[in-house]
Scaffold this motif. Structure first.
Motif, PDB file in Angstrom:
ATOM      1  N   ILE A   1       9.971  69.201  60.773  1.00 27.37           N
ATOM      2  CA  ILE A   1      11.304  69.133  61.355  1.00 27.37           C
ATOM      3  C   ILE A   1      11.917  70.533  61.454  1.00 27.37           C
ATOM      4  N   LEU A   2      11.772  71.296  60.365  1.00 25.86           N
ATOM      5  CA  LEU A   2      12.340  72.644  60.345  1.00 25.86           C
ATOM      6  C   LEU A   2      11.757  73.483  61.484  1.00 25.86           C
ATOM      7  N   ARG A   3      10.445  73.396  61.657  1.00 22.50           N
ATOM      8  CA  ARG A   3       9.771  74.174  62.701  1.00 22.50           C
ATOM      9  C   ARG A   3      10.185  73.697  64.104  1.00 22.50           C
ATOM     10  N   ASN A   4      10.316  72.389  64.269  1.00 20.55           N
ATOM     11  CA  ASN A   4      10.773  71.845  65.554  1.00 20.55           C
ATOM     12  C   ASN A   4      12.132  72.444  65.937  1.00 20.55           C
ATOM     13  N   VAL A   5      13.008  72.550  64.954  1.00 20.30           N
ATOM     14  CA  VAL A   5      14.366  73.024  65.236  1.00 20.30           C
ATOM     15  C   VAL A   5      14.389  74.544  65.410  1.00 20.30           C
ATOM     16  N   GLU A   6      13.461  75.213  64.730  1.00 22.71           N
ATOM     17  CA  GLU A   6      13.393  76.680  64.824  1.00 22.71           C
ATOM     18  C   GLU A   6      12.811  77.143  66.167  1.00 22.71           C
ATOM     19  N   LEU A   7      12.007  76.275  66.786  1.00 22.21           N
ATOM     20  CA  LEU A   7      11.236  76.699  67.971  1.00 22.21           C
ATOM     21  C   LEU A   7      12.053  77.351  69.094  1.00 22.21           C
ATOM     22  N   PRO A   8      13.248  76.814  69.435  1.00 21.43           N
ATOM     23  CA  PRO A   8      14.003  77.467  70.519  1.00 21.43           C
ATOM     24  C   PRO A   8      14.369  78.923  70.218  1.00 21.43           C
ATOM     25  N   LEU A   9      14.282  79.308  68.940  1.00 19.81           N
ATOM     26  CA  LEU A   9      14.659  80.680  68.565  1.00 19.81           C
ATOM     27  C   LEU A   9      13.465  81.629  68.528  1.00 19.81           C
ATOM     28  N   VAL A  10      12.272  81.097  68.761  1.00 22.69           N
ATOM     29  CA  VAL A  10      11.073  81.909  68.566  1.00 22.69           C
ATOM     30  C   VAL A  10      11.056  83.144  69.473  1.00 22.69           C
ATOM     31  N   TYR A  11      11.627  82.993  70.699  1.00 22.10           N
ATOM     32  CA  TYR A  11      11.634  84.145  71.616  1.00 22.10           C
ATOM     33  C   TYR A  11      12.944  84.915  71.590  1.00 22.10           C
ATOM     34  N   SER A  12      13.760  84.642  70.563  1.00 19.10           N
ATOM     35  CA  SER A  12      15.087  85.261  70.507  1.00 19.10           C
ATOM     36  C   SER A  12      15.038  86.684  69.965  1.00 19.10           C
ATOM     37  N   GLY A  13      13.907  87.055  69.374  1.00 25.98           N
ATOM     38  CA  GLY A  13      13.827  88.368  68.740  1.00 25.98           C
ATOM     39  C   GLY A  13      14.414  88.397  67.339  1.00 25.98           C
ATOM     40  N   LEU A  14      14.919  87.263  66.875  1.00 22.70           N
ATOM     41  CA  LEU A  14      15.472  87.210  65.525  1.00 22.70           C
ATOM     42  C   LEU A  14      14.339  87.162  64.498  1.00 22.70           C
TER      43      LEU A  14
ATOM     44  N   ILE B   1      13.695  68.432  55.831  1.00 24.14           N
ATOM     45  CA  ILE B   1      13.193  69.535  56.662  1.00 24.14           C
ATOM     46  C   ILE B   1      11.677  69.682  56.676  1.00 24.14           C
ATOM     47  N   ASN B   2      11.004  69.248  55.602  1.00 28.61           N
ATOM     48  CA  ASN B   2       9.548  69.409  55.585  1.00 28.61           C
ATOM     49  C   ASN B   2       8.791  68.174  56.035  1.00 28.61           C
ATOM     50  N   HIS B   3       9.522  67.147  56.487  1.00 28.44           N
ATOM     51  CA  HIS B   3       8.873  65.964  57.034  1.00 28.44           C
ATOM     52  C   HIS B   3       8.428  66.228  58.470  1.00 28.44           C
ATOM     53  N   GLN B   4       7.521  65.380  58.946  1.00 29.61           N
ATOM     54  CA  GLN B   4       7.111  65.441  60.344  1.00 29.61           C
ATOM     55  C   GLN B   4       7.774  64.303  61.104  1.00 29.61           C
ATOM     56  N   PRO B   5       7.898  64.454  62.442  1.00 34.97           N
ATOM     57  CA  PRO B   5       8.626  63.431  63.216  1.00 34.97           C
ATOM     58  C   PRO B   5       8.170  61.997  62.956  1.00 34.97           C
ATOM     59  N   ASN B   6       6.848  61.777  62.791  1.00 29.91           N
ATOM     60  CA  ASN B   6       6.380  60.389  62.632  1.00 29.91           C
ATOM     61  C   ASN B   6       6.773  59.772  61.295  1.00 29.91           C
ATOM     62  N   GLU B   7       7.340  60.590  60.395  1.00 27.70           N
ATOM     63  CA  GLU B   7       7.828  60.064  59.117  1.00 27.70           C
ATOM     64  C   GLU B   7       9.300  59.671  59.193  1.00 27.70           C
ATOM     65  N   LEU B   8       9.915  59.859  60.339  1.00 27.63           N
ATOM     66  CA  LEU B   8      11.353  59.591  60.485  1.00 27.63           C
ATOM     67  C   LEU B   8      11.608  58.383  61.375  1.00 27.63           C
ATOM     68  N   SER B   9      12.791  57.786  61.206  1.00 26.10           N
ATOM     69  CA  SER B   9      13.225  56.697  62.085  1.00 26.10           C
ATOM     70  C   SER B   9      13.637  57.270  63.445  1.00 26.10           C
ATOM     71  N   GLY B  10      13.827  56.383  64.418  1.00 25.15           N
ATOM     72  CA  GLY B  10      14.245  56.823  65.745  1.00 25.15           C
ATOM     73  C   GLY B  10      15.569  57.576  65.709  1.00 25.15           C
ATOM     74  N   GLY B  11      16.522  57.054  64.940  1.00 18.80           N
ATOM     75  CA  GLY B  11      17.826  57.712  64.837  1.00 18.80           C
ATOM     76  C   GLY B  11      17.709  59.096  64.214  1.00 18.80           C
TER      77      GLY B  11
END
Ligand code: ADP
Ligand code: ADP
Length: 232
Positions: free
Chosen positions: A102-115, A137-147
Motif C-alpha cells: 500500500i505504501l509503495r502504491n501511494v508513493e508511486l506518483p512521486l517517483v518522478y518528482s525528484g524528491l 501500509i505494509n499490506h498488499q491490495p488483495n489483503e484489503l476490502s474494496g472500501g
C-alpha cells in the motif's frame, strides 16, 4: 480566478464517414474548495468532459484553463506534466498495483518528482493517515476490502497535493454502506479545503456534493447549488 475555466468547449470525434459531437459548447467555472457532481445520461459527454478536465485529451475548439494554464494549447508532454501536478484521479476500479505494498502504491506518483525516498515515504504515510489506513501500509491490495482499496486510491490521488480530485463513479464497485463511507471521506476532504469533482449517474452520490452540473447531448442542461446535502 477559478481553478477550472471552460469556455465554449467542443469535442468532435471523427469516425471517417461521420462525426460525433460529444461536447457541443460547454461553459463551466469551478473555484477552489468547490464540491461538484457531474451527472447526465449515458452518451451525454461525461467521460469526454472528464478526459478534458483531467488533461488526458484536448478539445476540438474552445478554451480550458486549469490553475491559470492554457491546457487547450498543450502538447502531449505538457499535458502529462500538468496532469501529474494538478489532478488526482480516482476510478471506479481502484487501479492499484497488485503484489506491491500500500505504501509503495501511494508513493508511486512521486517517483518522478525528484524528491528523495525518505520524503516520498513520509508523504505517502501522511496521505494514508488522512484516509485512515496508517496501520495497513505494509499490506498488499488483495489483503484489503474494496472500501479500503478505494481509500488507498484516494491517498494515491492526494499524495501530489493536486489542485483538484477527479473521481469517476468512485463508489461504482462498492456496496452501498461502503460507498457511504467513501462519501463521508470525500466530505472530510472537502471540509479540509480540497476541490472535488465527482462524475456519477447516481443521485444518492451526487447529493453529497454542493453543486450539480447536468449534461445532456454535450451541453450543460442545468448547473445548480445543492443547499442541503444528505449526510448519512
Ligand atoms: P458519457 O460518459 O456521458 O456516457 P461519452 O463522453 O462517453 O458520454 O460520450 C459522448 C458521445 O461521444 C457519445 O455519443 C459517444 O458515443 C461518443 N464518443 C465518446 N468517446 C468516443 C470516441 N473515442 N470515439 C468516438 N465517439 C466517442
Ligand atoms: P467509463 O466511465 O466510460 O466507464 P472509465 O471509468 O473506465 O470509463 O474511464 C474514464 C476515462 O478515464 C477513460 O477515457 C479512460 O481512458 C481514462 N482512464 C481510465 N483509467 C485510467 C488510468 N488508470 N489512467 C489514466 N486514464 C484512465
Amino acid at each position: 480566478e477559478p481553478v477550472i475555466k471552460i469556455r465554449e468547449m467542443r469535442k468532435v470525434y471523427d469516425l471517417g464517414s461521420t462525426q460525433v459531437v460529444a461536447l457541443a459548447g460547454l461553459n463551466i467555472d469551478v473555484h477552489k474548495n468547490e464540491y461538484l457532481a457531474i451527472m447526465g445520461p449515458s452518451g451525454s459527454g461525461k467521460s469526454t468532459l472528464m478526459n478534458m478536465i483531467g488533461c488526458l485529451d484536448t478539445p476540438s475548439s474552445g478554451e480550458y484553463h486549469l490553475a491559470n494554464e492554457p491546457v487547450y494549447e498543450m502538447n502531449d508532454d505538457e499535458l502529462a506534466l500538468i496532469r501529474n501536478r494538478e489532478i488526482g484521479f480516482i476510478f471506479q476500479s481502484f487501479n492499484l498495483l497488485p503484489r506491491t505494498t500500500i505504501l509503495r502504491n501511494v508513493e508511486l506518483p512521486l517517483v518522478y518528482s525528484g524528491l528523495p525516498r525518505e520524503v516520498r515515504v513520509e508523504r505517502a504515510r501522511i496521505a494514508l493517515e488522512k484516509v485512515g489506513l496508517a496501520e495497513r501500509i505494509n499490506h498488499q491490495p488483495n489483503e484489503l476490502s474494496g472500501g479500503q482499496r478505494q481509500r488507498v486510491a484516494i491517498a494515491r490521488a492526494l499524495v501530489n497535493e493536486p489542485s483538484i480530485l477527479l473521481a469517476d463513479e468512485p463508489t461504482g464497485n462498492l456496496d452501498s454502506k461502503t460507498g457511504e463511507e467513501i462519501m463521508r471521506l470525500f466530505e472530510d476532504l472537502y471540509q479540509q479545503g480540497h476541490t472535488l469533482l465527482v462524475v456519477t449517474h447516481e443521485d444518492d452520490i451526487a447529493n453529497h456534493a454542493r453543486r450539480c452540473v447536468r449534461l445532456r447531448d454535450g451541453v450543460v442542461e442545468s448547473d445548480e447549488i445543492i443547499h442541503e446535502p444528505e449526510l448519512a
